[in-house]
Write an enzyme that holds these catalytic residues in place. Structure first.
Site, PDB file in Angstrom:
ATOM      1  N   HIS A 193       8.964  -9.232   0.957  1.00 34.23           N
ATOM      2  CA  HIS A 193       8.890  -8.047   0.101  1.00 34.23           C
ATOM      3  C   HIS A 193       9.679  -8.324  -1.173  1.00 34.23           C
ATOM      4  CE1 HIS A 193       7.696  -5.010   3.313  1.00 34.23           C
ATOM      5  NE2 HIS A 193       8.188  -5.968   4.077  1.00 34.23           N
ATOM      6  N   ASN A 253      11.433  -9.324   6.926  1.00 34.56           N
ATOM      7  CA  ASN A 253      11.696  -8.752   8.247  1.00 34.56           C
ATOM      8  C   ASN A 253      11.148  -9.666   9.333  1.00 34.56           C
ATOM      9  OD1 ASN A 253      12.800  -6.406   7.085  1.00 34.56           O
ATOM     10  ND2 ASN A 253      10.786  -5.476   6.882  1.00 34.56           N
ATOM     11  N   HIS A 301       5.726 -12.271   5.639  1.00 34.99           N
ATOM     12  CA  HIS A 301       5.586 -11.759   4.266  1.00 34.99           C
ATOM     13  C   HIS A 301       6.960 -11.467   3.692  1.00 34.99           C
ATOM     14  CE1 HIS A 301       5.287  -8.452   7.165  1.00 34.99           C
ATOM     15  NE2 HIS A 301       5.908  -7.692   6.286  1.00 34.99           N
ATOM     16  N   ILE A 324       0.823  -1.215   0.000  1.00 38.63           N
ATOM     17  CA  ILE A 324       0.000   0.000   0.000  1.00 38.63           C
ATOM     18  C   ILE A 324       0.862   1.272   0.000  1.00 38.63           C
ATOM     19  CG2 ILE A 324      -0.328   0.338   2.509  1.00 38.63           C
ATOM     20  CD1 ILE A 324      -3.387   0.552   1.875  1.00 38.63           C
TER      21      ILE A 324
END
Ligand code: AMP
Length: 114
Positions: A103, A88, A101, A32
């Site tokens: 990236h 992370n 998740h 986002i």
């Protein structure tokens, strides 16, 4: 809204996201607040909180997450110039959302912090 479960809400379609890929194991959607021209997040379809929760039973999911990221990199045409994959973990690692998740970042030179 419970920020902590935001990716769960995306999977349940309770909040909208720009989903660009989905299969039985993973879902990928646009970040986002993109930090690069291409910024995609790839998550497992079943909740794993962080890298610390990877174990013998679920470790194959990482292969699928990385393979998906590479496929998306090729599809978006950033594979030749290159890209960065970031995962992370927890507070010191800068993990804001407690849902594992990966990236995928690319589309510009990302610097040489590492
Ligand atoms: P991390 O700091 O590794 O936990 O990354 C969380 C990422 O999720 C950040 O880059 C956010 O911009 C992104 N993010 C937060 N909420 C949403 C959302 N609703 N849809 C897409 N990406 C989001």
């Amino acid at each position: 809204m419970d920020q902590k479960n935001i990716f769960l809400k995306i999977l349940k379609k309770e909040i909208k996201a720009d989903i660009i890929y989905k299969d039985k194991i993973v879902t990928a959607f646009k970040d986002i607040k993109p930090k690069a021209p291409v910024h995609i997040l790839i998550i497992p379809n079943t909740l794993i909180i962080s890298a610390n929760d990877i174990n013998e039973e679920n470790k194959n999911i990482l292969t699928h997450i990385f393979t998906t990221a590479i496929k998306i990199a090729k599809k978006t045409g950033i594979d030749e110039k290159g890209y960065r994959l970031i995962l992370n973990c927890n507070k010191d690692g800068g993990q804001e959302i407690p849902y594992l998740h990966l990236h995928l970042l690319g589309g510009k030179y990302l610097g040489d912090i590492l």
